[in-house]
Design a protein around this motif. Structure first.
Motif, short mmCIF file in Angstrom:
data_model
loop_
_atom_site.label_atom_id
_atom_site.label_comp_id
_atom_site.label_asym_id
_atom_site.label_seq_id
_atom_site.Cartn_x
_atom_site.Cartn_y
_atom_site.Cartn_z
N ASN A 117 -10.37 0.72 9.07
CA ASN A 117 -11.42 0.32 8.12
C ASN A 117 -10.81 0.08 6.74
O ASN A 117 -9.82 0.71 6.36
N LYS A 118 -11.49 -0.81 5.99
CA LYS A 118 -10.95 -1.22 4.69
C LYS A 118 -11.57 -0.39 3.56
O LYS A 118 -12.79 -0.26 3.51
N PHE A 119 -10.73 0.17 2.68
CA PHE A 119 -11.23 0.94 1.53
C PHE A 119 -10.52 0.49 0.26
O PHE A 119 -9.34 0.15 0.31
N GLU A 120 -11.27 0.55 -0.87
CA GLU A 120 -10.57 0.38 -2.15
C GLU A 120 -10.28 1.76 -2.70
O GLU A 120 -11.17 2.61 -2.77
N ILE A 121 -9.01 1.99 -3.06
CA ILE A 121 -8.61 3.32 -3.54
C ILE A 121 -8.20 3.23 -5.01
O ILE A 121 -7.59 2.24 -5.44
N ALA A 122 -8.59 4.23 -5.76
CA ALA A 122 -8.38 4.20 -7.21
C ALA A 122 -6.89 4.14 -7.54
O ALA A 122 -6.05 4.62 -6.78
N ALA A 123 -6.60 3.55 -8.72
CA ALA A 123 -5.22 3.35 -9.16
C ALA A 123 -4.40 4.63 -9.07
O ALA A 123 -4.86 5.69 -9.51
N GLY A 124 -3.23 4.52 -8.49
CA GLY A 124 -2.29 5.64 -8.46
C GLY A 124 -2.65 6.75 -7.49
O GLY A 124 -1.90 7.73 -7.35
N GLU A 125 -3.78 6.65 -6.78
CA GLU A 125 -4.17 7.75 -5.90
C GLU A 125 -3.83 7.47 -4.44
O GLU A 125 -3.63 6.33 -4.05
N ALA A 126 -3.77 8.57 -3.66
CA ALA A 126 -3.49 8.43 -2.23
C ALA A 126 -4.82 8.27 -1.48
O ALA A 126 -5.88 8.64 -2.00
N CYS A 127 -4.75 7.74 -0.24
CA CYS A 127 -5.96 7.62 0.58
C CYS A 127 -6.45 9.02 0.93
O CYS A 127 -5.67 9.84 1.45
N PRO A 128 -7.71 9.35 0.63
CA PRO A 128 -8.19 10.71 0.90
C PRO A 128 -8.30 11.00 2.40
O PRO A 128 -8.40 12.15 2.80
N ARG A 129 -8.24 9.95 3.25
CA ARG A 129 -8.39 10.18 4.70
C ARG A 129 -7.05 10.38 5.39
O ARG A 129 -6.88 11.28 6.18
N CYS A 130 -6.07 9.50 5.07
CA CYS A 130 -4.80 9.60 5.79
C CYS A 130 -3.66 10.03 4.87
O CYS A 130 -2.55 10.28 5.33
N GLY A 131 -3.92 10.08 3.57
CA GLY A 131 -2.89 10.56 2.63
C GLY A 131 -1.86 9.50 2.25
O GLY A 131 -0.98 9.78 1.43
N ALA A 132 -1.99 8.27 2.79
CA ALA A 132 -0.99 7.24 2.49
C ALA A 132 -1.08 6.81 1.03
O ALA A 132 -2.16 6.85 0.42
N ARG A 133 0.06 6.39 0.48
CA ARG A 133 0.08 5.82 -0.86
C ARG A 133 0.33 4.33 -0.74
O ARG A 133 0.80 3.87 0.30
N ARG A 134 0.05 3.61 -1.84
CA ARG A 134 0.20 2.15 -1.76
C ARG A 134 1.65 1.74 -1.61
O ARG A 134 2.49 2.17 -2.38
N THR A 135 1.92 0.93 -0.59
CA THR A 135 3.24 0.31 -0.51
C THR A 135 3.09 -1.21 -0.45
O THR A 135 4.00 -1.93 -0.77
N LEU A 136 1.91 -1.66 -0.05
CA LEU A 136 1.70 -3.10 0.12
C LEU A 136 0.95 -3.69 -1.07
O LEU A 136 0.63 -2.97 -2.02
N CYS A 137 0.67 -4.98 -0.99
CA CYS A 137 -0.02 -5.70 -2.08
C CYS A 137 -1.36 -5.04 -2.42
O CYS A 137 -2.17 -4.79 -1.54
N PRO A 138 -1.61 -4.76 -3.72
CA PRO A 138 -2.88 -4.11 -4.07
C PRO A 138 -4.09 -5.02 -3.86
O PRO A 138 -5.20 -4.53 -3.68
N ASP A 139 -3.88 -6.35 -3.80
CA ASP A 139 -5.00 -7.28 -3.66
C ASP A 139 -5.45 -7.45 -2.22
O ASP A 139 -6.62 -7.27 -1.90
N CYS A 140 -4.50 -7.81 -1.32
CA CYS A 140 -4.90 -8.10 0.06
C CYS A 140 -4.65 -6.90 0.97
O CYS A 140 -5.17 -6.83 2.07
N GLY A 141 -3.80 -5.96 0.51
CA GLY A 141 -3.54 -4.76 1.30
C GLY A 141 -2.71 -5.01 2.54
O GLY A 141 -2.51 -4.12 3.36
N LYS A 142 -2.17 -6.24 2.68
CA LYS A 142 -1.45 -6.57 3.92
C LYS A 142 0.00 -6.96 3.68
O LYS A 142 0.87 -6.69 4.51
N GLY A 143 0.26 -7.65 2.56
CA GLY A 143 1.59 -8.23 2.37
C GLY A 143 2.57 -7.28 1.71
O GLY A 143 2.20 -6.46 0.86
N GLU A 144 3.86 -7.43 2.09
CA GLU A 144 4.95 -6.74 1.38
C GLU A 144 5.11 -7.41 0.02
O GLU A 144 4.87 -8.62 -0.11
#
Ligand code: ATP
Length: 498
Positions: A117-144
């Motif tokens: 499922n797709k979620f918008e996560i606040a700047a600098g924070e980890a996903c509260p469900r899986c704990g992942a941090r942003r590594t991909l594009c902040p806009d599309c969430g898919k691209g390196e």
């Protein structure tokens, strides 16, 4: 409700402050046009800055330099080599970001813990469900994202008809360099003694990677800059002159913004960390304002040492020094640089002025601009537009007052509506002409030659003889107190709904 940028964008468009540039062609988000009220507000900001920091000070002079300068100016200043921002691209959606801004944005995340499922996560924070941090594009969430590469922010252009490398020059990315390049001319022509400053307000251009947030970050904007030259061998109150003057300028600039309405709680100073300092700077502070997008830079005040004059001396082969009569020596002055953005100042004044309140069960939007900033100072309104005498008198008042200030006449709605319109653009005072003012010649009734002045902030009204309007506004528009005027003339029973 906290004020949003959208509210300001929409008010600005609706009431003629700021329009999107080339809007009929789809517009551009990176440059904006100032409309009939915006241009007045902007000119007022620049005029007050010039009056307070140039006109009133014996140690200041101004210049108005060309935007196109010799290309070597930008080699000497370091802009050709170093005026860059690190840029990254998304390999998927091709969006571009300033590498140092990526983590400051909210990010889009397809969470494996919730079947993608797709979620918008606040700047600098980890996903509260899986704990992942942003590594991909902040806009599309898919691209390196690509690795960062440096992108020069200067706009290149060609001087003359031949498009070869020899003719390449740049639109200035700051106004400051013209003050260094003209240092000797100004010093000699004006016979100045240190410390003294050169000021300039004008356009600058930066090909920002991610412009946005309305007029906060654009590709064409205006700056108001001062280069204040001091003798590094002197001390003032027991401190090195450059450090003393740096602190003085910080205090003076803070006081200036407060004087024209920015509140204490929305202003703060931020000292640059050592690793963030520009290579030439001994110390830099930003004045930050709490914009609707959060705390952000309103202006910077840097101690640039003798770096710029020395660089231009080196590249031009000219001597750029000052002769210290007392010590009988040539010195290269140090420079304190208070650098403000006109557009950011305008945005701050607009955000601060904006208020919504309830008056008699109805919403009133009011811009509580300082009177000296307000785009229109007085609106003259006839109570009845069918009465020729009233209309004629109102036009007469407008043209008399317009010799001194920006004044408008409006008869296109009922008086209550007209007041609200003026509140919404921050006009501090309205003058209403009514039957009592002009009397009724058919009935042989004499008018009392008095008009109603209505105060934007308190909505109180006073009745004042017409011949006193100019001195009364002279008082009110230069810091005079409404209560004092109201006390002198007595607040009137409302001539019409306020
Ligand atoms: P930022 O860190 O926000 O990019 P800066 O530190 O590069 O700004 P300076 O070079 O110190 O900015 O310029 C002085 C002032 O000019 C800034 O404080 C700001 O008010 C204004 N300014 C700079 N860039 C822009 C821009 N792209 N759009 C609008 N105003 C700007």
């Amino acid at each position: 409700m906290p004020l949003t940028m959208d509210t300001l964008v929409s008010l600005s468009k609706r009431r003629g402050f700021v329009f999107q540039s080339s809007e009929i062609y789809g517009g551009t988000g990176s440059v904006w046009d100032y409309g009939p009220l915006g241009v007045e507000l902007k000119q007022n900001i620049k005029r007050l800055w010039w009056r307070d920091f140039v006109q009133m000070r014996p140690d200041m002079v101004g210049i108005d330099a060309a935007i196109l300068m010799h290309p070597n100016v930008w080699r000497a200043s370091g802009h050709v080599e170093q005026f860059t921002d690190p840029m990254v691209d998304c390999r998927e959606c091709q969006h571009r970001f300033r590498a140092d801004h990526v983590d400051a944005r909210p990010w889009l995340h397809f969470c494996p813990a919730t079947k993608g499922n797709k979620f918008e996560i606040a700047a600098g924070e980890a996903c509260p469900r899986c704990g992942a941090r942003r590594t991909l594009c902040p806009d599309c969430g898919k691209g390196e994202l690509t690795t960062a590469r440096n992108f020069n922010l200067m706009f290149k252009t060609f001087m003359g008809p031949v498009e070869d490398d020899a003719a390449v020059t740049y639109l200035r990315p700051e106004t400051a360099q013209a003050m260094f390049v003209n240092f000797e001319n100004v010093l000699q022509s004006m016979r100045l003694k240190l410390p003294f400053g050169i000021a300039q307000a004008g356009r600058s251009f930066r090909n920002e990677i991610t412009p946005g947030n309305f007029i906060f970050r654009t590709r064409e904007f205006e700056q108001m800059e001062i280069e204040y030259f001091v003798n590094p061998h002197e001390t003032v109150e027991g401190r090195p002159a450059d450090e003393y003057w740096h602190d003085r300028w910080i205090a003076d600039c803070m006081a200036w913004f407060r004087r024209y309405g920015l509140s204490e709680g929305n202003l703060r100073l931020r000292e640059h960390e050592k690793d963030e300092l520009a290579h030439y700077a001994k110390r830099t502070l930003d004045i930050e304002y709490r914009f609707p997008i959060g705390w952000s830079e309103l202006m910077g005040i840097a101690n640039r040492t003798d770096y710029d004059l020395k660089q231009h001396a080196k590249f031009s082969g000219k001597t750029l020094t000052y002769f210290d009569e007392e010590r009988k020596e040539h010195v290269v002055p140090y420079v304190i640089e208070p650098a403000a953005g006109v557009d950011r100042a305008l945005l701050a004044f607009l955000a601060e002025a904006y208020q919504e309140e309830e008056v008699r069960g109805e919403k009133r939007v009011v811009l509580r601009f300082h009177p000296e900033l307000a785009p229109v100072k007085v609106a003259v309104l006839p109570l009845l537009k069918k009465r020729e005498e009233i209309v004629k008198t109102a036009h007469g008042i407008r043209s008399e007052l317009a010799r001194h200030w920006r004044v408008v006449y409006d008869d296109t709605a009922a008086i209550g509506r007209l007041y609200r319109r003026q509140d919404e653009v921050g006009t501090p005072y309205c003058v209403t002409v009514d039957v009592q003012t002009v009397g009724d010649s058919e009935k042989g009734e004499q008018g009392d030659q008095r008009v109603t002045i209505r105060d934007r902030d308190s909505m109180q009204q006073v009745r004042v003889p017409m011949r006193e309007l100019v001195p009364v506004f002279q008082e009110l528009l230069t810091g005079g107190d409404w209560a004092a005027v109201a006390g002198r003339f007595g607040t009137a029973a409302a001539a019409a709904a306020g």
